[in-house]
Design a protein around this motif. Sequence first.
Motif, PDB file in Angstrom:
ATOM      1  N   THR A 266     -14.746  -6.351  -8.985  1.00 53.46           N
ATOM      2  CA  THR A 266     -13.913  -5.274  -8.995  1.00 53.46           C
ATOM      3  C   THR A 266     -12.839  -5.700 -10.209  1.00 53.46           C
ATOM      4  OG1 THR A 266     -13.946  -4.910  -6.746  1.00 53.46           O
ATOM      5  CG2 THR A 266     -12.071  -3.855  -7.830  1.00 53.46           C
ATOM      6  N   GLN A 267     -12.537  -6.888 -10.280  1.00 50.81           N
ATOM      7  CA  GLN A 267     -11.515  -7.358 -11.323  1.00 50.81           C
ATOM      8  C   GLN A 267     -12.250  -7.142 -12.797  1.00 50.81           C
ATOM      9  OE1 GLN A 267     -11.364 -11.606 -11.867  1.00 50.81           O
ATOM     10  NE2 GLN A 267      -9.114 -11.608 -12.222  1.00 50.81           N
TER      11      GLN A 267
ATOM     12  N   ALA B 248       0.750  -1.126  -0.066  1.00 52.92           N
ATOM     13  CA  ALA B 248      -0.199  -0.135  -0.033  1.00 52.92           C
ATOM     14  C   ALA B 248       0.770   1.141   0.138  1.00 52.92           C
ATOM     15  CB  ALA B 248      -0.935   0.243   1.200  1.00 52.92           C
ATOM     16  N   GLU B 249       1.830   1.299   0.843  1.00 56.72           N
ATOM     17  CA  GLU B 249       2.935   2.290   0.774  1.00 56.72           C
ATOM     18  C   GLU B 249       3.546   2.574  -0.534  1.00 56.72           C
ATOM     19  OE1 GLU B 249       5.452   2.060   3.987  1.00 56.72           O
ATOM     20  OE2 GLU B 249       3.892   1.944   5.586  1.00 56.72           O
ATOM     21  N   SER B 250       3.780   1.370  -1.241  1.00 51.22           N
ATOM     22  CA  SER B 250       4.590   1.577  -2.537  1.00 51.22           C
ATOM     23  C   SER B 250       3.401   2.112  -3.677  1.00 51.22           C
ATOM     24  CB  SER B 250       5.083   0.481  -2.957  1.00 51.22           C
ATOM     25  OG  SER B 250       4.153  -0.675  -3.447  1.00 51.22           O
TER      26      SER B 250
ATOM     27  N   THR C 165      -3.114 -12.396  -6.321  1.00 49.59           N
ATOM     28  CA  THR C 165      -2.883 -12.440  -5.076  1.00 49.59           C
ATOM     29  C   THR C 165      -4.216 -12.501  -4.335  1.00 49.59           C
ATOM     30  OG1 THR C 165      -0.861 -11.403  -5.395  1.00 49.59           O
ATOM     31  CG2 THR C 165      -1.876 -11.111  -3.078  1.00 49.59           C
ATOM     32  N   LEU C 166      -5.094 -11.405  -4.449  1.00 48.12           N
ATOM     33  CA  LEU C 166      -6.126 -11.350  -3.747  1.00 48.12           C
ATOM     34  C   LEU C 166      -7.438 -12.181  -3.883  1.00 48.12           C
ATOM     35  CD1 LEU C 166      -6.660  -7.433  -3.871  1.00 48.12           C
ATOM     36  CD2 LEU C 166      -5.265  -8.770  -2.349  1.00 48.12           C
ATOM     37  N   ILE C 167      -7.627 -12.841  -5.188  1.00 50.26           N
ATOM     38  CA  ILE C 167      -8.713 -13.314  -5.273  1.00 50.26           C
ATOM     39  C   ILE C 167      -8.280 -15.127  -4.895  1.00 50.26           C
ATOM     40  CG2 ILE C 167     -10.135 -14.650  -6.961  1.00 50.26           C
ATOM     41  CD1 ILE C 167     -10.455 -12.269  -8.537  1.00 50.26           C
ATOM     42  N   PRO C 168      -7.331 -15.527  -5.223  1.00 52.65           N
ATOM     43  CA  PRO C 168      -6.620 -16.730  -4.684  1.00 52.65           C
ATOM     44  C   PRO C 168      -6.518 -16.816  -3.178  1.00 52.65           C
ATOM     45  CG  PRO C 168      -5.081 -16.154  -6.639  1.00 52.65           C
ATOM     46  CD  PRO C 168      -6.175 -14.986  -6.202  1.00 52.65           C
TER      47      PRO C 168
ATOM     48  N   ALA D 215      -2.911  -3.034 -10.985  1.00 53.47           N
ATOM     49  CA  ALA D 215      -4.112  -3.603  -9.908  1.00 53.47           C
ATOM     50  C   ALA D 215      -4.679  -4.900 -10.362  1.00 53.47           C
ATOM     51  CB  ALA D 215      -5.207  -2.519 -10.139  1.00 53.47           C
ATOM     52  N   LEU D 216      -4.942  -5.170 -11.673  1.00 53.49           N
ATOM     53  CA  LEU D 216      -5.451  -6.284 -12.204  1.00 53.49           C
ATOM     54  C   LEU D 216      -4.477  -7.482 -11.893  1.00 53.49           C
ATOM     55  CD1 LEU D 216      -7.860  -7.531 -13.941  1.00 53.49           C
ATOM     56  CD2 LEU D 216      -6.542  -7.192 -15.965  1.00 53.49           C
ATOM     57  N   ALA D 217      -3.414  -7.416 -11.907  1.00 55.78           N
ATOM     58  CA  ALA D 217      -2.574  -8.477 -11.439  1.00 55.78           C
ATOM     59  C   ALA D 217      -2.625  -8.913 -10.061  1.00 55.78           C
ATOM     60  CB  ALA D 217      -1.155  -8.125 -12.010  1.00 55.78           C
ATOM     61  N   THR D 218      -2.456  -7.830  -9.162  1.00 54.78           N
ATOM     62  CA  THR D 218      -2.646  -8.010  -7.755  1.00 54.78           C
ATOM     63  C   THR D 218      -4.112  -8.718  -7.655  1.00 54.78           C
ATOM     64  OG1 THR D 218      -1.199  -6.248  -7.227  1.00 54.78           O
ATOM     65  CG2 THR D 218      -2.518  -6.782  -5.395  1.00 54.78           C
TER      66      THR D 218
END
Length: 85
Positions: free
Chosen positions: A66-67, A5-7, A49-52, A42-45
């Motif tokens: 959102t994806q 988030a900071e990055s 990461t998030l969905i899996p 965002a799409l890659a994340t």
Amino acid sequence: DSDFAESLEKEAKTSNKDLKKAAKKDFDKMYLAQQIKMHEKALATITDTLIPSTTNPELRSHLEKTQAAVKTHLEHALKLNASVQ
């Protein structure tokens, strides 16, 4: 806050500063390039990461919606980028 988030926040601030300095003739291309980059990230994340990682069905559903929205925005930005000189 997470390192991720900071990055993102730092990258957004840098992008805004760059846009403010951009020559008027370069603004549209620069803005679209930044939007494409951020939407790809965002799409890659979301996808990798998030969905899996989620186990909550409601959260998974929200992430999938959102994806789809991010993917649509990315496609639109790519089309616009192809038409901007």
